[in-house]
Design a protein around this motif. Structure first.
Motif, PDB file in Angstrom:
ATOM      1  N   ASP A 185       0.354 -16.472  -1.528  1.00 28.79           N
ATOM      2  CA  ASP A 185       0.089 -15.052  -1.769  1.00 28.79           C
ATOM      3  C   ASP A 185      -0.970 -14.835  -2.838  1.00 28.79           C
ATOM      4  N   GLU A 186      -0.942 -15.623  -3.883  1.00 27.16           N
ATOM      5  CA  GLU A 186      -1.905 -15.445  -4.982  1.00 27.16           C
ATOM      6  C   GLU A 186      -3.331 -15.702  -4.494  1.00 27.16           C
ATOM      7  N   VAL A 189      -4.448 -12.883  -2.069  1.00 29.57           N
ATOM      8  CA  VAL A 189      -4.776 -11.633  -2.767  1.00 29.57           C
ATOM      9  C   VAL A 189      -6.204 -11.703  -3.302  1.00 29.57           C
ATOM     10  N   ARG A 193      -9.717  -9.240  -1.882  1.00 31.91           N
ATOM     11  CA  ARG A 193     -10.593  -8.346  -2.649  1.00 31.91           C
ATOM     12  C   ARG A 193     -11.979  -8.260  -2.012  1.00 31.91           C
TER      13      ARG A 193
END
Length: 274
Positions: A185-186, A189, A193
Motif C-alpha cells: 500500500d505504501e 500510494v 500521486r
C-alpha cells in the motif's frame, strides 16, 4: 528490478496485465480456462505462450523508491517485454489499470503488438475522480448468502459485486483476494500521486490491429462511457457493454467474455496470416 511472473504454454506470446492491487491470479483465473477450452476445440490450432507478471508493488514483485508514478510502471512492463519477448510479435491483454498500461504498450510498439484486448479498462480519464461512472448497483442480490460471510469478506467482495453468488465469491476469494492481501500500500500510494502517464496511450497513430474492449454496464470503478470515448483510436475494435456486469466482469459474465475473446483471437490470427 525483475518482475515475478507465471508462464504457461508455448507459441505466440500473450502478455496479460492485471489491474491495480490484485496480482497475476486475476488474469490466470479467466485466461487459462479460456485458452484450455480453445485448444481443446481446435486441435492443431495456433498455440500461445502466456506470460502473467505481477506489476511492481503487487503480488510477489517488490516496489522501490524508483517507482514514482505510472511512467515507471510502464517502464517496468517495457523492460519485461524486452527481456521475455524481445522483438517478436506478441498479443497484450489488460484489465483495469493493466488495460491502461496495455494501451500505452500497444501505442509504443504498433508493429510488434498484433492484438489488444481490454477488460474493464480505464478510459480517457485516468483519475478516478474525473471518470463518468454509473451508481453502484446490485443486479442479482443474495442477502442470505452475504449475511453468512465474515464481515471483512462481505465488505471487500460486496464493494464491487453486481452478481452476489457463491460462485462469484469463490472466484473472488481465489483469484482476486490473495493479491489484494499482498499489495504494498505504501509504495502504491506513492505511484498513485503520478497516476496519469506523461504520454497519453492514444497520442500516436490509430492502433490498426484487431482489438477487443469489453466493459460492464454496472461498472462503478472504470465505467463504460469514458472507454467508449477511446473507440476512434481503435478502428478494428469490437466494443461491448455487458449488462449484469461490474468491475469484476470476468466473474459475472464469463461465458460472454469467452465468446468475445474467441472471436477476437480469430481476428488476430486472420490478420497475422495464420
Amino acid at each position: 528490478m525483475p518482475m515475478h511472473f507465471v508462464e504457461r504454454g508455448n507459441g505466440i506470446p500473450v502478455l496479460a496485465l492485471h489491474g491495480w492491487t490484485p496480482d497475476h491470479r486475476l488474469m490466470t483465473g479467466f485466461l487459462e480456462p479460456f485458452f484450455a477450452r480453445r485448444a481443446a476445440a481446435r486441435p492443431g490450432g495456433r498455440s500461445y505462450r502466456r506470460l502473467y507478471p505481477d506489476l511492481p508493488g503487487m503480488g510477489q514483485t517488490e516496489i522501490t523508491e524508483k517507482y514514482q508514478g505510472s511512467d515507471d510502471m510502464l517502464d517496468a512492463v517495457q523492460g519485461f517485454v524486452d527481456h521475455m519477448i524481445g522483438g517478436a510479435p506478441f498479443i497484450v491483454v489488460g484489465e483495469s489499470y493493466g488495460g491502461y498500461l496495455a494501451r500505452a504498450l500497444a501505442n509504443s510498439r504498433p508493429e510488434q503488438a498484433i492484438g489488444l484486448a481490454l477488460v474493464c479498462p480505464i478510459g480517457k480519464e485516468a483519475r478516478h475522480s474525473r471518470r463518468t461512472l454509473p451508481p453502484h448497483t446490485v443486479i442479482a442480490a443474495d442477502p442470505a448468502f452475504m449475511a453468512g460471510l465474515p464481515p471483512a469478506d462481505a465488505a471487500s467482495y460486496g464493494e464491487l459485486a453486481v452478481v452476489q453468488s457463491p460462485e462469484t465469491f469463490r472466484r473472488f476469494r481465489e483469484e482476486i483476494a490473495p493479491g489484494l492481501a499482498l499489495a504494498d500500500d505504501e509504495g502504491l500510494v506513492r505511484v498513485a500521486r503520478r497516476y496519469e502517464l506523461s504520454t497519453a496511450p492514444e497520442s500516436g497513430a490509430p492502433f490498426e490491429r484487431p482489438a477487443l474492449i469489453v466493459t460492464g454496464r454496472q461498472d462503478d470503478n472504470t465505467g463504460y462511457a469514458d472507454v467508449y470515448a477511446l473507440l476512434e483510436h481503435y478502428p478494428r475494435a469490437t466494443f461491448a457493454v455487458l449488462d449484469r456486469a461490474g468491475h469484476n466482469l470476468q466473474l459475472e459474465q464469463p461465458a460472454l467474455l469467452d465468446a468475445f475473446l474467441d472471436e477476437w483471437l480469430d481476428r488476430v490470427e486472420e490478420a497475422a496470416g495464420s
